[in-house]
Design an enzyme around this catalytic site. Structure first.
Site, PDB file in Angstrom:
ATOM      1  CG  HIS A 153     -14.623  20.098 -16.097  1.00  0.00           C
ATOM      2  ND1 HIS A 153     -14.477  19.650 -17.390  1.00  0.00           N
ATOM      3  CD2 HIS A 153     -13.730  19.389 -15.357  1.00  0.00           C
ATOM      4  CE1 HIS A 153     -13.537  18.724 -17.433  1.00  0.00           C
ATOM      5  NE2 HIS A 153     -13.062  18.553 -16.213  1.00  0.00           N
ATOM      6  CG  ASP A 190     -10.340  16.867 -18.899  1.00  0.00           C
ATOM      7  OD1 ASP A 190      -9.462  16.430 -18.142  1.00  0.00           O
ATOM      8  OD2 ASP A 190     -11.537  16.858 -18.600  1.00  0.00           O
TER       9      ASP A 190
END
Length: 417
Positions: A257, A308
């Site tokens: 991220h 993810d």
């Protein structure tokens, strides 16, 4: 020896025609553009396989369900805990197998699985303490995707907080016991992960780093502003700086991220040659924010993409989203070119590389008329346009997207029952 004649293929940063490839032992042994010899034809544009550098396989069961409630990352997390509570080795192998099959059908030929659900719901280990990790290994082997199992250290419910009841099955007590359990995993590609600076206390970080020396180490980093604020309040450091202080950054490390960084964080990542895994379809699904992709790239930080939470499983959409999010943030176009994105996030069709080949239909409603080049793939194609996938020299997807969907529906249905 297996040979294919690729109508168009991405080779040496350009699309070449009539590319003949030969495969032995799962590796490309010959790559010949403008070939005169024949071989099994693959019509369309063939790309190297994509690497999925961040996955939570069980989150696939949440798709569609979490959209029924508004809120934030933190309210979404409660729904995720509900799904995690339902997992056992039998349901997980089914769900992961179907999820990994979806990844292959989309063009991902390798996946880094950030695995943090370890024990029974009350925290008691299974008879095989790595039963859920071994379920993931079995699922990947069944469908033919290359799996890097990133066993995740998860010890706290927040900085200075114990694990909540929903988090009990994630924890091992301390990093030493986590490392002892990881050492018993039966798989040839095992790495580790620091779930986050929220979940691993500062004094436990060096143990995780030492246990993973020479292997891949991943960590969620600065996904939420609240994480940064809590870390600064507790330690006087950003999450990136705290990881650097523990020796966790480096060429074998991937920061996942990295959405809310400060300038010093970017410098630390660049100086240490730490990679960043961007997950734009998840970041937008959760309302996390737009990460500093171009800033990272300009600083020399390597980037990759991950699916993810499985809100979307589509490498074309992830690559496209990196550029499109940059356009929104900068209000200018062309922040990344198609060739640049492919080079960063896919493999290579070259002698000595794994024989990972993803063939895309150039005549679909999405790609028709776009031309046989890299722009058709990155800015027009979707996972639905993939017609065949070869991974390690083996055909792992034959174009039947319907079968993949049926298997997913069955596996997800079993979990929620």
């Amino acid at each position: 020896m297996t040979a294919y004649l690729l109508e168009h293929a991405w080779v040496d940063r350009a699309v070449r025609d009539r590319v003949r490839v030969e495969i032995e032992g799962g590796v490309l042994t010959a790559v010949e553009p403008d070939a005169t010899q024949t071989a099994t034809p693959l019509r369309g544009l063939t790309l190297p396989g994509f690497a999925n550098t961040h996955s939570h396989a069980f989150h696939r069961a949440l798709r569609g369900r979490t959209q029924r409630r508004s809120g934030t990352f933190w309210t979404w997390r409660e729904q995720m805990y509900d799904a995690a509570a339902r997992l056992d080795p039998e349901t997980y192998v089914d769900l992961a197998r179907a999820t990994y099959a979806e990844m292959l059908a989309a063009g991902y030929t390798s996946v880094s699985e950030f695995h943090y659900v370890h024990h029974q719901p009350d925290g008691t280990p299974y008879d095989d303490p790595n039963a859920l990790g071994h379920a993931l290994v079995a699922a990947a082997e069944a469908v033919g995707i290359r799996l890097i199992l990133l066993d995740t250290c998860y010890l706290a419910g927040g900085i200075g907080q114990p694990l909540s009841p929903a988090q009990q099955r994630f924890g091992d007590g301390d990093a030493d016991r986590w490392a002892e359990r990881v050492a018993e995993i039966e798989h040839d590609r095992v790495g580790g992960a620091i779930h986050s600076v929220r979940a691993v206390p500062r004094d436990q970080l060096p143990t995780v780093v030492a246990a993973m020396r020479g292997r891949q180490l991943h960590a969620h980093v600065s996904e939420q502003p609240a994480e940064n604020e809590a870390c600064r309040a507790a330690y006087g450091l950003t999450p990136t700086a705290l990881l650097a202080d523990a020796g966790a950054l480096g060429p074998d490390t991937t920061a996942v991220h990295a959405t809310h960084l400060v300038d010093d964080d970017v410098r630390l990542l660049a100086r240490s040659d730490t990679e960043v895994s961007l997950c734009p379809t998840t970041e937008r699904d959760l309302g996390d924010g737009i990460g500093p992709a171009r800033v990272l790239t300009d600083a020399g930080v390597r980037i990759s993409v991950g699916s993810d939470s499985q809100a979307v499983v589509d490498p074309f959409e992830e690559l496209r989203a990196v550029e499109m999010d940059e356009r929104l943030a900068s209000r200018s176009r062309g922040r990344y070119g198609a060739a640049d994105l492919l080079t960063r996030c896919a493999g290579r069709i070259a002698v000595g590389e794994p024989a990972d080949l993803v063939t895309v239909d150039l005549d679909s409603p999405r790609t028709a008329g776009t031309g046989a080049d890299e722009h058709a793939a990155v800015f027009a194609a979707t996972a639905a346009d993939v017609t065949q996938v070869v991974a390690g020299g083996r055909v792992v997807f034959d174009g039947d997207h319907g079968r993949v969907g049926r298997d997913l529906a069955a596996a997800i249905g079993r979990l929620w029952r």
